[in-house]
Design an enzyme around this catalytic site. Structure first.
Site, PDB file in Angstrom:
ATOM      1  N   HIS A  55      53.346  79.588  83.932  1.00  0.00           N
ATOM      2  CA  HIS A  55      52.093  79.632  83.158  1.00  0.00           C
ATOM      3  C   HIS A  55      51.245  78.410  83.486  1.00  0.00           C
ATOM      4  O   HIS A  55      51.705  77.494  84.154  1.00  0.00           O
ATOM      5  CB  HIS A  55      52.370  79.768  81.659  1.00  0.00           C
ATOM      6  CG  HIS A  55      53.010  78.569  81.024  1.00  0.00           C
ATOM      7  ND1 HIS A  55      54.283  78.150  81.344  1.00  0.00           N
ATOM      8  CD2 HIS A  55      52.558  77.676  80.096  1.00  0.00           C
ATOM      9  CE1 HIS A  55      54.587  77.081  80.623  1.00  0.00           C
ATOM     10  NE2 HIS A  55      53.554  76.750  79.866  1.00  0.00           N
ATOM     11  N   HIS A  57      49.897  75.764  81.970  1.00  0.00           N
ATOM     12  CA  HIS A  57      49.882  74.427  81.369  1.00  0.00           C
ATOM     13  C   HIS A  57      50.157  73.322  82.396  1.00  0.00           C
ATOM     14  O   HIS A  57      50.965  73.495  83.313  1.00  0.00           O
ATOM     15  CB  HIS A  57      50.893  74.341  80.224  1.00  0.00           C
ATOM     16  CG  HIS A  57      50.436  75.074  79.000  1.00  0.00           C
ATOM     17  ND1 HIS A  57      51.288  75.467  77.993  1.00  0.00           N
ATOM     18  CD2 HIS A  57      49.190  75.477  78.614  1.00  0.00           C
ATOM     19  CE1 HIS A  57      50.584  76.092  77.044  1.00  0.00           C
ATOM     20  NE2 HIS A  57      49.326  76.109  77.408  1.00  0.00           N
ATOM     21  N   ASP A  59      51.795  70.560  82.410  1.00  0.00           N
ATOM     22  CA  ASP A  59      53.142  70.025  82.659  1.00  0.00           C
ATOM     23  C   ASP A  59      53.978  70.991  83.506  1.00  0.00           C
ATOM     24  O   ASP A  59      55.132  70.700  83.827  1.00  0.00           O
ATOM     25  CB  ASP A  59      53.852  69.686  81.332  1.00  0.00           C
ATOM     26  CG  ASP A  59      54.103  70.883  80.447  1.00  0.00           C
ATOM     27  OD1 ASP A  59      53.174  71.682  80.231  1.00  0.00           O
ATOM     28  OD2 ASP A  59      55.238  71.031  79.957  1.00  0.00           O
ATOM     29  N   HIS A  60      53.382  72.140  83.900  1.00  0.00           N
ATOM     30  CA  HIS A  60      54.062  73.099  84.779  1.00  0.00           C
ATOM     31  C   HIS A  60      53.348  73.258  86.119  1.00  0.00           C
ATOM     32  O   HIS A  60      53.899  73.839  87.050  1.00  0.00           O
ATOM     33  CB  HIS A  60      54.167  74.469  84.085  1.00  0.00           C
ATOM     34  CG  HIS A  60      54.948  74.390  82.810  1.00  0.00           C
ATOM     35  ND1 HIS A  60      56.200  74.921  82.663  1.00  0.00           N
ATOM     36  CD2 HIS A  60      54.649  73.783  81.628  1.00  0.00           C
ATOM     37  CE1 HIS A  60      56.651  74.653  81.433  1.00  0.00           C
ATOM     38  NE2 HIS A  60      55.724  73.958  80.790  1.00  0.00           N
ATOM     39  N   HIS A 113      53.376  82.425  74.422  1.00  0.00           N
ATOM     40  CA  HIS A 113      53.089  80.992  74.546  1.00  0.00           C
ATOM     41  C   HIS A 113      51.700  80.826  75.175  1.00  0.00           C
ATOM     42  O   HIS A 113      50.855  80.094  74.666  1.00  0.00           O
ATOM     43  CB  HIS A 113      54.174  80.340  75.411  1.00  0.00           C
ATOM     44  CG  HIS A 113      53.969  78.878  75.668  1.00  0.00           C
ATOM     45  ND1 HIS A 113      54.066  77.927  74.682  1.00  0.00           N
ATOM     46  CD2 HIS A 113      53.676  78.203  76.820  1.00  0.00           C
ATOM     47  CE1 HIS A 113      53.838  76.723  75.216  1.00  0.00           C
ATOM     48  NE2 HIS A 113      53.600  76.875  76.508  1.00  0.00           N
ATOM     49  N   ASP A 130      58.168  78.272  79.300  1.00  0.00           N
ATOM     50  CA  ASP A 130      58.062  77.881  77.886  1.00  0.00           C
ATOM     51  C   ASP A 130      58.115  79.106  76.972  1.00  0.00           C
ATOM     52  O   ASP A 130      57.546  79.079  75.876  1.00  0.00           O
ATOM     53  CB  ASP A 130      56.750  77.123  77.631  1.00  0.00           C
ATOM     54  CG  ASP A 130      56.770  75.707  78.186  1.00  0.00           C
ATOM     55  OD1 ASP A 130      57.800  75.279  78.729  1.00  0.00           O
ATOM     56  OD2 ASP A 130      55.727  75.030  78.066  1.00  0.00           O
ATOM     57  N   HIS A 168      62.118  72.901  79.446  1.00  0.00           N
ATOM     58  CA  HIS A 168      62.191  71.664  78.646  1.00  0.00           C
ATOM     59  C   HIS A 168      63.591  71.444  78.090  1.00  0.00           C
ATOM     60  O   HIS A 168      64.315  72.408  77.825  1.00  0.00           O
ATOM     61  CB  HIS A 168      61.207  71.723  77.460  1.00  0.00           C
ATOM     62  CG  HIS A 168      59.768  71.654  77.863  1.00  0.00           C
ATOM     63  ND1 HIS A 168      59.084  70.471  78.017  1.00  0.00           N
ATOM     64  CD2 HIS A 168      58.881  72.637  78.149  1.00  0.00           C
ATOM     65  CE1 HIS A 168      57.834  70.726  78.372  1.00  0.00           C
ATOM     66  NE2 HIS A 168      57.681  72.045  78.466  1.00  0.00           N
TER      67      HIS A 168
HETATM   68 FE    FE Z   1      55.764  73.045  78.917  1.00  0.00          FE
HETATM   69 ZN    ZN Z   2      53.577  75.369  78.159  1.00  0.00          ZN
END
Ligand code: FE
Ligand code: ZN
Length: 257
Positions: A55, A57, A59-60, A113, A130, A168
Site C-alpha cells: 500500500h 504509505h 513507511d512502505h 487500512h 498493514d 510491523h
Molecule cells: Fe505501516
Molecule cells: Zn500503513
C-alpha cells in the site's frame, strides 16, 4: 525452497526479502527505507530482482525511488493507489512470478487500512503489510470496518500453517489488547509470556503461524461467542453480524491506544 529474510527499519517496520535457498535474487517487500536494504543486499551478496508494495504509505514506499535508481527492477503494487515507480499494477487474483526462482505469489485485495491495500500469498507465506498484524490488524485509515472485516475473512481462510509476515513489530502491544478483550483465553496468556520473553531478548515475534493468529488475534475472532459478548459489553448494544462485532472491537482498541 523459499527463503525469507528480515530487515528491520525505522522503529518497528520490517522489510522482507523473498528469495530461494541457494539463489541470490530476491524480491523486496515494502521498502520504506532504501539504506538498510542496500546494506543488507551488499552484505549478504544478494541481488534485487523486484519490489513488491502492499500500500501507498510512506513507511512502505519511501525507499522505492532510491532503490530503482540503483537497481532497475520491476515495481509491483496495487493498481488503485499511487505508488512511486510502479511498473506492474496488480489486482485481486493476479500472480507475481519472481525471476530467479520461479516462485509465484498470488495477489489478494484487502481494502480497509487503505482503499487499495493488497497482500501477497504463496509457498506457505502471507505478506500482509498493514492489514493483518500478529495479534492485531491495521487501523482503518481509508476503508470501512465492513471492508476490513471482509479482507480479514479472506486471510482467515488461508491454511493453518501459513506464516504471517506483517510489516510491523506490534505483537506485544497487540496482545495487551487481546488480553483485555479475552481475559480468559489461555492461548493469549501463553503467547503473551513467550512474546515478552522474545522482546526482552531483542528478538522478532514475526512471522507467526495463522493457526496461532486464529487462536489469539481478536480481529480474526469476531464470529465467536466470547468476542461477541465482550464487544456487546463494551458497546452496550446488541450486535448482530460479525462485521459489526469487528467494528466495535476495532473502536475498542483505538480507544485504548
Ligand atoms: Fe505501516
Ligand atoms: Zn500503513
Amino acid at each position: 525452497m523459499m527463503k525469507v529474510h528480515k530487515i528491520p527499519a525505522f522503529d518497528d517496520n520490517y522489510i522482507w526479502l523473498i528469495g530461494c535457498e541457494g539463489r541470490s535474487g530476491v524480491a523486496i517487500v515494502d521498502p520504506g527505507d532504501a539504506e538498510p536494504v542496500i546494506d543488507y543486499l551488499q552484505r549478504e551478496g544478494l541481488q534485487a530482482e523486484a519490489i513488491l508494495i502492499t500500500h501507498h504509505h510512506g513507511d512502505h514506499t519511501g525507499g522505492v525511488a532510491e532503490l530503482v535508481a540503483r537497481y532497475p527492477v520491476p515495481v509491483y503494487g496495487p493498481a488503485t493507489e499511487r505508488i512511486p515507480a510502479l511498473t506492474h499494477p496488480l489486482r485481486e487474483g493476479d500472480r507475481v512470478k519472481l525471476a530467479t526462482c520461479g516462485l509465484t505469489l498470488k495477489v489478494i485485495d484487502t481494502p480497509g487500512h487503505t482503499r487499495g491495500h493488497i497482500c501477497y500469498y504463496g509457498h506457505g507465506a502471507l505478506f500482509s503489510g498493514d492489514t493483518l498484524f500478529t495479534a492485531g490488524c491495521g487501523r482503518l485509515f481509508e476503508g470501512s470496518a465492513e471492508q476490513m472485516h471482509h479482507s480479514l475473512e479472506k486471510l482467515r481462510a488461508l491454511p493453518d500453517e501459513t506464516l504471517l509476515y506483517c510489516a510491523h513489530e506490534y505483537t506485544q502491544a497487540n496482545l495487551g489488547f487481546a488480553a483485555v478483550a479475552e481475559p480468559d483465553n489461555p492461548d493469549i496468556a501463553s503467547r503473551k509470556v513467550s512474546v515478552e520473553r522474545l522482546r526482552r531478548e531483542g528478538k522478532a515475534t514475526v512471522p507467526a503461524p495463522l493457526s496461532l493468529e486464529r487462536a489469539t488475534n481478536p480481529f480474526l475472532r469476531s464470529h465467536l461467542p466470547v468476542l461477541i459478548a465482550a464487544a456487546e459489553r463494551f458497546s452496550g448494544r446488541t450486535l448482530t453480524t460479525p462485521a459489526e462485532v469487528f467494528a466495535v472491537v476495532r473502536q475498542w482498541k483505538d480507544s485504548l491506544d
